[in-house]
Design a protein around this motif. Structure first.
Motif, mmCIF file in Angstrom:
data_model
loop_
_atom_site.group_PDB
_atom_site.id
_atom_site.type_symbol
_atom_site.label_atom_id
_atom_site.label_comp_id
_atom_site.label_asym_id
_atom_site.label_seq_id
_atom_site.Cartn_x
_atom_site.Cartn_y
_atom_site.Cartn_z
ATOM 1 N N ASP A 236 0.822 -1.221 0.000
ATOM 2 C CA ASP A 236 0.000 0.000 0.000
ATOM 3 C C ASP A 236 0.851 1.264 0.000
ATOM 4 O O ASP A 236 0.552 2.245 0.690
ATOM 5 C CB ASP A 236 -0.947 0.024 1.202
ATOM 6 C CG ASP A 236 -1.971 -1.105 1.160
ATOM 7 O OD1 ASP A 236 -2.381 -1.472 0.041
ATOM 8 O OD2 ASP A 236 -2.343 -1.621 2.233
ATOM 9 N N VAL A 237 1.924 1.246 -0.766
ATOM 10 C CA VAL A 237 2.801 2.414 -0.870
ATOM 11 C C VAL A 237 2.273 3.336 -1.962
ATOM 12 O O VAL A 237 2.018 2.901 -3.090
ATOM 13 C CB VAL A 237 4.248 1.989 -1.181
ATOM 14 C CG1 VAL A 237 5.140 3.219 -1.292
ATOM 15 C CG2 VAL A 237 4.769 1.053 -0.105
ATOM 16 N N GLY A 238 2.109 4.610 -1.616
ATOM 17 C CA GLY A 238 1.579 5.580 -2.571
ATOM 18 C C GLY A 238 2.666 6.336 -3.310
ATOM 19 O O GLY A 238 3.798 5.848 -3.460
ATOM 20 N N TRP A 239 2.328 7.548 -3.737
ATOM 21 C CA TRP A 239 3.242 8.330 -4.563
ATOM 22 C C TRP A 239 3.391 9.760 -4.062
ATOM 23 O O TRP A 239 3.636 10.673 -4.857
ATOM 24 C CB TRP A 239 2.761 8.329 -6.018
ATOM 25 C CG TRP A 239 2.927 7.002 -6.677
ATOM 26 C CD1 TRP A 239 2.057 5.962 -6.664
ATOM 27 C CD2 TRP A 239 4.067 6.559 -7.423
ATOM 28 N NE1 TRP A 239 2.556 4.890 -7.353
ATOM 29 C CE2 TRP A 239 3.790 5.229 -7.845
ATOM 30 C CE3 TRP A 239 5.271 7.138 -7.798
ATOM 31 C CZ2 TRP A 239 4.691 4.487 -8.605
ATOM 32 C CZ3 TRP A 239 6.172 6.407 -8.554
ATOM 33 C CH2 TRP A 239 5.872 5.099 -8.945
ATOM 34 N N ASN A 240 3.258 9.958 -2.752
ATOM 35 C CA ASN A 240 3.560 11.293 -2.248
ATOM 36 C C ASN A 240 5.082 11.463 -2.154
ATOM 37 O O ASN A 240 5.846 10.538 -2.434
ATOM 38 C CB ASN A 240 2.877 11.551 -0.902
ATOM 39 C CG ASN A 240 3.359 10.605 0.191
ATOM 40 O OD1 ASN A 240 4.551 10.333 0.317
ATOM 41 N ND2 ASN A 240 2.428 10.103 0.986
ATOM 42 N N ALA A 241 5.531 12.649 -1.747
ATOM 43 C CA ALA A 241 6.968 12.961 -1.797
ATOM 44 C C ALA A 241 7.792 12.002 -0.940
ATOM 45 O O ALA A 241 8.850 11.524 -1.366
ATOM 46 C CB ALA A 241 7.184 14.401 -1.336
ATOM 47 N N LEU A 242 7.324 11.701 0.268
ATOM 48 C CA LEU A 242 8.065 10.803 1.146
ATOM 49 C C LEU A 242 8.118 9.387 0.586
ATOM 50 O O LEU A 242 9.148 8.709 0.667
ATOM 51 C CB LEU A 242 7.429 10.797 2.543
ATOM 52 C CG LEU A 242 7.508 12.105 3.329
ATOM 53 C CD1 LEU A 242 6.764 11.982 4.650
ATOM 54 C CD2 LEU A 242 8.958 12.511 3.566
ATOM 55 N N GLU A 243 7.010 8.943 0.023
ATOM 56 C CA GLU A 243 6.960 7.584 -0.512
ATOM 57 C C GLU A 243 7.766 7.455 -1.797
ATOM 58 O O GLU A 243 8.374 6.411 -2.046
ATOM 59 C CB GLU A 243 5.496 7.185 -0.745
ATOM 60 C CG GLU A 243 4.712 7.024 0.544
ATOM 61 C CD GLU A 243 3.213 6.948 0.308
ATOM 62 O OE1 GLU A 243 2.536 6.204 1.042
ATOM 63 O OE2 GLU A 243 2.729 7.634 -0.603
ATOM 64 N N VAL A 244 7.795 8.495 -2.609
ATOM 65 C CA VAL A 244 8.608 8.460 -3.829
ATOM 66 C C VAL A 244 10.083 8.339 -3.482
ATOM 67 O O VAL A 244 10.850 7.630 -4.162
ATOM 68 C CB VAL A 244 8.345 9.715 -4.688
ATOM 69 C CG1 VAL A 244 9.388 9.839 -5.796
ATOM 70 C CG2 VAL A 244 6.953 9.661 -5.288
ATOM 71 N N LEU A 245 10.512 9.002 -2.420
ATOM 72 C CA LEU A 245 11.902 8.882 -1.977
ATOM 73 C C LEU A 245 12.223 7.440 -1.590
ATOM 74 O O LEU A 245 13.276 6.899 -1.970
ATOM 75 C CB LEU A 245 12.151 9.812 -0.790
ATOM 76 C CG LEU A 245 13.560 9.794 -0.188
ATOM 77 C CD1 LEU A 245 14.592 10.243 -1.218
ATOM 78 C CD2 LEU A 245 13.625 10.672 1.053
ATOM 79 N N GLY A 246 11.319 6.798 -0.845
ATOM 80 C CA GLY A 246 11.514 5.401 -0.488
ATOM 81 C C GLY A 246 11.511 4.496 -1.704
ATOM 82 O O GLY A 246 12.306 3.548 -1.793
ATOM 83 N N ARG A 247 10.631 4.766 -2.656
ATOM 84 C CA ARG A 247 10.593 3.979 -3.893
ATOM 85 C C ARG A 247 11.916 4.095 -4.657
ATOM 86 O O ARG A 247 12.392 3.121 -5.243
ATOM 87 C CB ARG A 247 9.438 4.455 -4.785
ATOM 88 C CG ARG A 247 8.057 3.993 -4.334
ATOM 89 C CD ARG A 247 6.982 4.566 -5.228
ATOM 90 N NE ARG A 247 5.670 4.053 -4.904
ATOM 91 C CZ ARG A 247 5.136 2.949 -5.421
ATOM 92 N NH1 ARG A 247 5.823 2.256 -6.326
ATOM 93 N NH2 ARG A 247 3.930 2.547 -5.074
ATOM 94 N N ALA A 248 12.502 5.287 -4.658
ATOM 95 C CA ALA A 248 13.770 5.475 -5.365
ATOM 96 C C ALA A 248 14.877 4.638 -4.738
ATOM 97 O O ALA A 248 15.673 4.003 -5.447
ATOM 98 C CB ALA A 248 14.149 6.956 -5.357
ATOM 99 N N PHE A 249 14.925 4.600 -3.404
ATOM 100 C CA PHE A 249 15.928 3.776 -2.731
ATOM 101 C C PHE A 249 15.698 2.294 -3.003
ATOM 102 O O PHE A 249 16.653 1.536 -3.223
ATOM 103 C CB PHE A 249 15.909 4.052 -1.225
ATOM 104 C CG PHE A 249 16.669 5.290 -0.830
ATOM 105 C CD1 PHE A 249 18.051 5.347 -0.956
ATOM 106 C CD2 PHE A 249 15.995 6.393 -0.343
ATOM 107 C CE1 PHE A 249 18.748 6.485 -0.594
ATOM 108 C CE2 PHE A 249 16.685 7.535 0.024
ATOM 109 C CZ PHE A 249 18.062 7.592 -0.103
ATOM 110 N N LEU A 250 14.434 1.880 -2.980
ATOM 111 C CA LEU A 250 14.140 0.477 -3.265
ATOM 112 C C LEU A 250 14.498 0.122 -4.700
ATOM 113 O O LEU A 250 14.929 -1.003 -4.990
ATOM 114 C CB LEU A 250 12.662 0.180 -3.010
ATOM 115 C CG LEU A 250 12.243 -0.001 -1.560
ATOM 116 C CD1 LEU A 250 10.762 -0.338 -1.473
ATOM 117 C CD2 LEU A 250 13.065 -1.089 -0.876
#
Length: 272
Positions: free
Chosen positions: A133-147
């Motif tokens: 359930d990971v979205g696409w707000n600024a904090l979550e996009v940063l986590g997605r980039a690391f992943l």
């Protein structure tokens, strides 16, 4: 009818992606041909056949864009996807460990260990992105980039591509040492299909959902991302030396896995 269309598309995807991945593993393409016999006999050929069938079914279960059976509950089901992907790899590893040639068994064991270390990290990455359930707000996009950064190396090891390709120095034919031409071709085709499946799993995991972009746009992004990853891994195969087994396992389990778990915890906190 949707299931039939899904299976046909899954066969085409498994074959097409498998042939595309071949140069990144062998340095040369795999000739698309049928074995001279209807089906080679022996445990190795049976395991390769089972691996290919499970790979095709895994493609069918992946929630790729424009999926004909997207409304079905089994599409994207985490337990089903996991079982099919792991079954495809374990079927091949089982036959390799029973090889009559000690050198072939050793090459198969090395390949299985490298792939398993990469898949362990990849499941953490993909599991978080697909079912967390990971979205696409600024904090979550940063986590997605690391992943994504962690997942690139993990998917290379899981697929056996780039510096994590199978080691052919142990035996002239690697894990297929002692097999005849038809059995070797079938085993290599199964390997290419599994590698393409792992790349497809990673790409599907990092794609934006239908609530962010249209499915046809997501499909185009998926194809472009697959091509970019494959081109990068092919270049890495030509320029980087083959990574030793202990280095690969240590990197995946002691560096990439903790990093993926930390980012996963961060994403869960960001979602809340």
């Amino acid at each position: 009818m949707n299931i039939v269309i899904t299976l046909i598309l899954a066969v085409l995807l498994a074959t097409g992606f498998g042939l595309a991945v071949a140069p990144a593993i062998n340095g040369a393409g795999l000739v698309l041909r049928l074995p001279k016999r209807r089906f080679p006999t022996g445990i190795d050929s049976l395991a390769s056949g089972v691996s290919i069938v499970l790979t095709v079914l895994a493609y069918a279960a992946l929630p790729w864009p424009l999926h004909p059976a997207d409304a079905s509950l089994w599409v994207g089901h985490p337990a089903l996807v996991w079982a099919l992907v792991e079954g495809a790899f374990l079927a091949s590893a089982f036959a390799g460990l029973l090889a009559l040639s000690p050198l072939a068994a050793r090459a198969a064991l090395r390949e299985a260990q490298v792939n398993m270390a990469g898949r362990l990290v990849l499941w953490v990455v993909v599991g978080s992105l697909l079912w967390g359930d990971v979205g696409w707000n600024a904090l979550e996009v940063l986590g997605r980039a690391f992943l994504f950064l962690v997942g690139v190396v993990a998917v290379a090891a899981a697929a056996g591509l780039g510096p994590f390709a199978p080691d052919a120095s142990l035996a002239p034919s690697g894990a297929e040492e002692g097999l005849d031409a038809d059995e070797r071709w079938l085993a290599q085709m199964a390997r290419q299909m599994r590698a393409g499946l792992v790349l497809a799993l990673f790409v599907v995991g990092i794609l934006p959902g239908s609530d962010v972009v249209q499915p046809w746009i997501a499909a185009m992004i998926a194809l472009a991302l697959f091509a970019v990853l494959l081109a990068g891994l092919r270049q890495a195969r030509r320029t980087l030396p083959l990574a030793p087994l202990h280095t690969t396992v240590r990197w995946c389990l002691l560096r990439a896995l903790p990093a993926a778990l930390i980012v996963n915890v961060y994403l869960q906190l960001a979602v809340r």
